[in-house]
Design an enzyme around this catalytic site. Structure first.
Site, PDB file in Angstrom:
ATOM      1  N   VAL A   1       0.821  -1.219   0.000  1.00 52.02           N
ATOM      2  CA  VAL A   1       0.000   0.000   0.000  1.00 52.02           C
ATOM      3  C   VAL A   1       0.849   1.261   0.000  1.00 52.02           C
ATOM      4  O   VAL A   1       0.351   2.344  -0.343  1.00 52.02           O
ATOM      5  CB  VAL A   1      -0.984   0.025   1.192  1.00 52.02           C
ATOM      6  CG1 VAL A   1      -2.007  -1.090   1.075  1.00 52.02           C
ATOM      7  CG2 VAL A   1      -0.249  -0.027   2.528  1.00 52.02           C
TER       8      VAL A   1
ATOM      9  N   LEU B   1      11.168   8.694  21.222  1.00 47.26           N
ATOM     10  CA  LEU B   1      11.507   9.627  20.149  1.00 47.26           C
ATOM     11  C   LEU B   1      13.006   9.901  20.094  1.00 47.26           C
ATOM     12  O   LEU B   1      13.588  10.012  19.011  1.00 47.26           O
ATOM     13  CB  LEU B   1      10.731  10.933  20.338  1.00 47.26           C
ATOM     14  CG  LEU B   1      10.897  11.957  19.223  1.00 47.26           C
ATOM     15  CD1 LEU B   1      10.378  11.414  17.900  1.00 47.26           C
ATOM     16  CD2 LEU B   1      10.188  13.256  19.588  1.00 47.26           C
ATOM     17  N   ALA B   2      13.649  10.011  21.267  1.00 51.41           N
ATOM     18  CA  ALA B   2      15.082  10.297  21.293  1.00 51.41           C
ATOM     19  C   ALA B   2      15.904   9.193  20.631  1.00 51.41           C
ATOM     20  O   ALA B   2      17.011   9.437  20.148  1.00 51.41           O
ATOM     21  CB  ALA B   2      15.546  10.499  22.734  1.00 51.41           C
TER      22      ALA B   2
ATOM     23  N   ASN C   1       0.893   6.400  23.711  1.00 54.16           N
ATOM     24  CA  ASN C   1       1.650   5.384  24.441  1.00 54.16           C
ATOM     25  C   ASN C   1       3.122   5.739  24.405  1.00 54.16           C
ATOM     26  O   ASN C   1       3.628   6.230  23.386  1.00 54.16           O
ATOM     27  CB  ASN C   1       1.459   3.997  23.806  1.00 54.16           C
ATOM     28  CG  ASN C   1       0.090   3.418  24.085  1.00 54.16           C
ATOM     29  OD1 ASN C   1      -0.417   3.486  25.190  1.00 54.16           O
ATOM     30  ND2 ASN C   1      -0.524   2.858  23.052  1.00 54.16           N
TER      31      ASN C   1
ATOM     32  N   TYR D   1       3.474   6.064  15.861  1.00 54.23           N
ATOM     33  CA  TYR D   1       2.205   5.347  15.743  1.00 54.23           C
ATOM     34  C   TYR D   1       1.044   6.223  16.233  1.00 54.23           C
ATOM     35  O   TYR D   1      -0.017   6.291  15.595  1.00 54.23           O
ATOM     36  CB  TYR D   1       2.292   4.065  16.555  1.00 54.23           C
ATOM     37  CG  TYR D   1       1.145   3.106  16.395  1.00 54.23           C
ATOM     38  CD1 TYR D   1       1.021   2.332  15.251  1.00 54.23           C
ATOM     39  CD2 TYR D   1       0.203   2.944  17.405  1.00 54.23           C
ATOM     40  CE1 TYR D   1      -0.019   1.422  15.107  1.00 54.23           C
ATOM     41  CE2 TYR D   1      -0.841   2.037  17.278  1.00 54.23           C
ATOM     42  CZ  TYR D   1      -0.947   1.287  16.134  1.00 54.23           C
ATOM     43  OH  TYR D   1      -1.985   0.386  15.999  1.00 54.23           O
TER      44      TYR D   1
ATOM     45  N   THR E   1      -3.184 -10.515  19.272  1.00 55.10           N
ATOM     46  CA  THR E   1      -2.693 -10.747  17.913  1.00 55.10           C
ATOM     47  C   THR E   1      -1.261 -11.255  17.995  1.00 55.10           C
ATOM     48  O   THR E   1      -0.660 -11.302  19.070  1.00 55.10           O
ATOM     49  CB  THR E   1      -2.719  -9.452  17.080  1.00 55.10           C
ATOM     50  OG1 THR E   1      -1.833  -8.494  17.692  1.00 55.10           O
ATOM     51  CG2 THR E   1      -4.124  -8.863  17.006  1.00 55.10           C
TER      52      THR E   1
END
Length: 451
Positions: A262, A297-298, A351, A357, A392
């Site tokens: 996609v 993030l770091a 989160n 995300y 999952t």
């Protein structure tokens, strides 16, 4: 992966220990099974003296074949598997006592998997400050009661906008049924019908074409299976690297497979051309494909950021634009169709380690809210589901303690299953659900964070 805590509490000693510790005891949720009744038992219908929807709600329940009890009947509601209260017309805080008087003696009598549905006004359309007070108060009541019920019972609020009388049936039936087993504490706004409004049918997708991305396995495969059971022809999309698994899934449900990445530069054109040339368009498109690359993030690389944003959001934007663009015979997504996006609780509450995300899944909510009013003129409904912790392959790879925390941090005390998300998508895709658009339904067992 097996839920160890549920196994431990299946016996008396384990259950008693958890109760002494004040820990929620998870129960096996009654879910829908083909060939069995959708509803758990009789419904007790109550309401205010000023409620305008009592006869409408009674008619819906009768058409569904659900025995209807009323306040004041002999037995005073004992034996009811669900409670429905018409709270329309309430004005001011004093009127809320009627809701208390209805629910207070009954909530402890609900059986395993019981249901509570409150039907109220939309605060902005309530007509006065006092009416807006009462309408908004219903939300706090609903979310709080959902966290008290236990034993797999759920509580929801249906907000009926002006003109929604004929569109209440599909939402009410879904929320009262076993199909909504992992949906609780939610607020669903029901408006006038968007586009043509067919009556409820036994095979709601009969003769329709449905496409699902990420359909080779997991949630996508469950979604495809349910919609095929509803009569649709399924086009199952997934990565070329999963072609063999994808083809098995498609063959199992009588659909066809389209192996495509996609995020590929030509993916929107390839998908749109396939749907137009092979099927003369599509009626329902489910954006389900998604990935995670979790890292703070770091420590996150630009590649990890780009991959998650592109798969979960960028590809959805580009493919949707191709589906809605004018072409020979009109847009690929037919009039009266539906778009369903898969967001996440991570896009609502956030989160740690998921800035990529969370941004992508929150962006999907923005897309849904923008496209819904723009598409309503063609009768196209645009909605999203926001799963919480679902069992999952991805969650099975989590560390044990993180996995257990994810399972327990909701009002139902357990993780959901792929079929729970699939049932919600099925409902949002149903053409009879014509009054719900621009909304995000959280399939999270009423997550204790952000929902």
């Amino acid at each position: 992966m097996a839920d160890v805590l549920r196994r431990f509490t299946s016996g008396g000693p384990g259950r008693a220990l958890l109760r002494r510790l004040g820990v929620q005891v998870p129960v096996a949720l009654p879910r829908h099974e083909p060939g069995r009744p959708e509803f758990t038992g009789p419904v007790l219908l109550g309401g205010t003296g000023s409620g305008r929807l009592g006869p409408v709600l009674a008619g819906i329940l009768q058409r569904a074949g659900v025995p209807v009890l009323r306040t004041g009947d002999p037995g005073d509601g004992s034996g009811a598997a669900a409670l429905v209260f018409d709270a329309t017309g309430l004005a001011g805080s004093a009127g809320l006592a009627q809701l208390y008087e209805f629910a207070h003696p009954l909530v402890r009598q609900l059986p395993l998997g019981g249901r509570v549905v409150i039907v109220g006004d939309v605060p902005g359309a309530a007509g006065s400050a006092a009416a807006a007070v009462a309408a908004q108060a219903l939300e706090g009541f609903t979310r709080s009661l959902g966290k008290e019920l236990g034993r797999g019972s759920t509580c929801q609020l249906l907000r009926a906008a002006p003109g929604a009388t004929e569109t209440l049936e599909a939402p009410l039936r879904f929320l009262l049924s076993r199909r909504s087993a992992y949906v609780s504490g939610q607020v669903v706004r029901v408006g006038p019908p968007v586009g043509a409004f067919p009556p409820p049918a036994g095979a709601p997708q009969a003769g329709r074409v449905v496409a699902v991305t990420g359909a080779a396995r997991g949630i996508g495969a469950e979604v495809a299976g349910l919609l095929a059971r509803d009569g649709a022809h399924l086009i199952c999309l997934d990565l070329p690297s999963r072609r063999e698994e994808l083809e098995r899934t498609a063959a199992r449900i009588g659909g066809t497979a389209l192996a495509v990445d996609v995020t590929g530069a030509d993916a929107p054109e390839v998908i749109a051309a396939h749907l137009r040339e092979r099927h003369a368009g599509v009626d329902v498109f489910v954006h389900n494909a998604g990935v995670t690359r979790d890292r703070t993030l770091a420590r996150m690389s630009r590649a990890e950021w780009d991959t998650v944003l592109d798969v979960n959001l960028g590809a959805v934007e580009r493919i949707t634009a191709a589906l809605l663009a004018d072409g020979p015979g009109g847009p690929v997504l037919r009039d009266g169709g539906a778009l369903v996006c898969t967001s996440s609780i991570g896009g609502i509450a956030g989160n740690r380690g998921q800035t990529n995300y969370g941004a992508a899944k929150a962006g999907l909510i923005g897309l849904v809210r923008a496209l819904a009013p723009a598409s309503a003129g063609r009768g196209v409904r645009v909605n999203a589901v926001a799963p919480g912790f679902i069992e999952t392959d991805m969650t099975a790879r989590m560390p044990l303690l993180v996995r257990e925390a994810g399972r327990r941090m909701n009002s139902l005390g357990q993780a959901g299953l792929p079929v729970d998300v699939a049932e919600a998508v099925r409902w949002l895709a149903d053409p009879a659900n014509a009054g719900v658009t621009g909304q995000v339904l959280r399939v999270c067992g009423q997550s204790l964070i952000g929902a």
